[in-house]
Write an enzyme that holds these catalytic residues in place. Sequence first.
Site, PDB file in Angstrom:
ATOM      1  CD  GLU A   7      -1.236  -1.523   2.184  1.00  0.00           C
ATOM      2  OE1 GLU A   7      -0.519  -2.636   1.965  1.00  0.00           O
ATOM      3  OE2 GLU A   7      -2.424  -3.059   2.707  1.00  0.00           O
ATOM      4  CG  ASP A  80      -2.145  -3.351   5.247  1.00  0.00           C
ATOM      5  OD1 ASP A  80      -1.046  -3.378   5.079  1.00  0.00           O
ATOM      6  OD2 ASP A  80      -2.753  -2.285   5.619  1.00  0.00           O
ATOM      7  CG  ASP A  82      -7.251  -5.318   6.438  1.00  0.00           C
ATOM      8  OD1 ASP A  82      -6.881  -5.446   6.120  1.00  0.00           O
ATOM      9  OD2 ASP A  82      -7.388  -3.775   7.752  1.00  0.00           O
ATOM     10  CD  GLU A  84     -11.369  -1.531   3.523  1.00  0.00           C
ATOM     11  OE1 GLU A  84     -10.925  -0.489   2.448  1.00  0.00           O
ATOM     12  OE2 GLU A  84     -12.452  -1.547   3.795  1.00  0.00           O
ATOM     13  CE1 TYR A 293      -2.712  -3.569   8.913  1.00  0.00           C
ATOM     14  CE2 TYR A 293      -4.424  -4.935   9.258  1.00  0.00           C
ATOM     15  CZ  TYR A 293      -3.680  -4.713   8.630  1.00  0.00           C
ATOM     16  OH  TYR A 293      -4.761  -3.492   7.651  1.00  0.00           O
ATOM     17  NE  ARG A 295      -6.924  -0.133   9.459  1.00  0.00           N
ATOM     18  CZ  ARG A 295      -5.102   0.645   9.246  1.00  0.00           C
ATOM     19  NH1 ARG A 295      -5.083   0.253   9.137  1.00  0.00           N
ATOM     20  NH2 ARG A 295      -6.724   2.040   8.816  1.00  0.00           N
ATOM     21  CG  HIS A 340      -5.349 -11.229  11.475  1.00  0.00           C
ATOM     22  ND1 HIS A 340      -4.960 -11.961  10.066  1.00  0.00           N
ATOM     23  CD2 HIS A 340      -5.458  -9.733  11.151  1.00  0.00           C
ATOM     24  CE1 HIS A 340      -5.655 -11.145   9.129  1.00  0.00           C
ATOM     25  NE2 HIS A 340      -6.133  -9.819  10.396  1.00  0.00           N
TER      26      HIS A 340
END
Length: 853
Positions: A7, A80, A82, A84, A293, A295, A340
């Site tokens: 990203e 990432d 997740d 998104e 991470y 989130r 996670h």
Amino acid sequence: MKLVIVESPAKAKTIEKYLGSGYHVLASYGHVRDLPPKDGSVNPDEGFAMSWENYGDKGKQLKLITDEAKKADALILATDPDREGEAISWHVQEVLKAKKALPRDVERVTFNAITKQAVTEAMAHPRELDHDLIDAYRARRALDYLVGFTLSPVLWRKLPGAKSAGRVQSVALRLVVEREREIETFVAQEYWSVAAEMEQDGRSFTARLVKWKGQKIDRLTIGKEGDALAAKADVEAGRFTVESVETKPVTRNPPPPFTTSTLQQEAARKLGFSASHTMRIAQALYEDGAITYMRTDGVQMDGSAISAARRAIADRYDGGYLPDKPRQYQTKAKNAQEAHEAIRPTDFGKERAGSGDHARLYDLIFKRALASQMASARLERTTVELLDGTGQHGLRATGQVVIFPGFLSLYEEGRDDAKQAAADGDEDDSKLLPRLSAGDTPAKKAVTAEQHFTQPPPRYSEASLVKRLEELGIGRPSTYASTIQVLKDRDYVRVEKNRFFAEESGRLVTAFLERFFDRYVSYDFTAGLEEELDDISGGRAQWQEVLEAFWRDFKPKTAEVMDKKPSDVTAELDKFLEPLLFPDKGDGSDPRACPMCADGRLSLRGGRFGAFIACSNYPDCKFTRKFGQPGGAGETDSGPEILGQDPETGEDIVRKSGRFGPYIEMGSGKEAKRASIPKDLGEDGLTLDWAVKLLSLPRTIGNHPETGQPIVASIGRYGPYLAHDGKYARLSSTAEVFDTGMNAAVVKLAEAAEKGPRRGGASREPLKTLGKHPRTEAEIRLMEGRYGPYVTDGTTNATLPKTVAPDALTLEEAAQLIDDRAAKGGAGKKKTKKAAAKKAPAKSSAKAKKAKE
């Protein structure tokens, strides 16, 4: 060569150093495309088909990715781990597929931390894209789009001054508004506490009255001063003996490592960070490879991380601080998904990372994660019961002592509303007691009787609001930061001393949604919909079926409300809000009676700038009141108040409340001078001196040294400002209007001029900067033009419709106006008749040629 897509540039830079030759890492700079902010981007009639559009500012980056993809042997999507992140990878793949630049081999890799071990391990175990997560992303994106683009126009047309509504945003706002209502309707209850200051072996302690005249005493039992004084006298007269001493061991276990939600809560409590600021800092720490991470709903740590934490504890403390077995934690959050690993340092040997706010947040994460593997704290709680000689009156003293601190030596979790807990007597537990035994008769030094009043529930802080949203299962923790920020940006709430206050616009929007869309802002429905979306992520539900079930009822409901006249909407809201706006006074009088003319009745009215209360005898009676409950927070219907007399004229300066808020007035009729009371000053800060200053505006600072034209300071519709020769500069506060001197004024005007010329060549400060266009990311500004206010992105100008109030304009509305204007003919320029005439023959000629053929 293998092309790796992540990203952000920071993440790309960190990963690139862990990969050997043969890899080329590029950043997508987040999402590369999205739904265009216009009608039709989601088509429910065609299976909720979505029309995606590439972001305009990503053109160069997409070209670079495309060019490199054409040369690559394989594409590795490493965004990432997740929903998104999965969506970003999917978007990149779809764009490359459309450009026929997609390599034959496409792999998806994820890692929970950006370390060499994690990255190389992920590269060795690629997988395919997770289409369940992609479907969940599409469902959420479509749902939020349909709610926003269907419900928001209803608000704009039926509720003047309203800005937007959203699936999670509106429910979060309802929580804040309902708390505001609880506070306004709260009736304080008087109660008294009686306590004795005792002494044993030279050490003092406090014992509270818990039994009086043979009856158990609770916190609210003694409600009158007379009873309190009588109880005090009985305690003073009695000789108290220790009846029993009970000592209980207490064990406190450490909290688990941070999740997204608990990190936001604790950073708000201990560091004063907003949720959005916390997530920005955490993102940077993650991309730098300092933490895992951020989130996540998970509270578990990787086995190697647990071992590293235990080694760090053993190095830092003696053996008693390390439990015999590693601690294992289980996620308790409702609907936990994408579970996670918890948020933790990537290296427990690294006690510090970054500087400033980065260092402070890292320290919090480090200590929480390390403490989670430490030994429990052992405490001893002692309760002492004392009775007088009659056995009718009893006192109780409590205390707590730490036997072994365990994890508390490193970290203790913060508490919401600690002051309230202290007021309820919970702080007694932390006090130490002298050694006491049954039969002891400690000396009584003094007895006090103190008056108290019950307190309303506290307003939400960011920490407590996030906690409540998570408890209700509303939204996802990763979205709370943006949800809360939207409420602030829309001016639906304001934050004072880290507490949320519901603004009148937010209260009115909530009332409207409760009256006409109650199901869609109910907590159970929103949480249930969240479960369905989570079922899509888990492959247990089909995304189009979930959307169809929602749309089947939602669309007809919005159409029904759209058909109502604004006056009918106001009338229904007036009836719906009657208990709040016109509560029973308790004396039999009409709560709607006008306090000014006596024979008029009050009702809710709608205006260009929102709702207000007005008298039915208008215009003969001009009484108005702000929207809200009489006597509630911020309410001002107590009538005119004389602040004093003007030193020069001797006329009365009167504070009044009008449709648009409080103001001051001197004189009457056409000659009267009036001035609004600035928000940053507030009615509490309004003195006679300030009133005289406000009525004296505008203030001429002097003539500009270069042009010779006057520089004026004043307060306008959009706040304090400087004006000079048709050019403007904003001031940050009311005080600056009166304190700014010539030198500072010249500098501020010059800085404002450097921001760029206005259309037509004049350099002028925008009325408001709304933010970046959601599609092009060009900055959208609200300007004052010759023919009224308009919005511009620097390329296209769009005039505001008369139905849209400039100060209520939202970024979404502005973007839509610009897009519509651009679609009709470019940069705000209408096609001339001459241009149309030139086109007409060509069109006719083409038709004739076709007919001839």
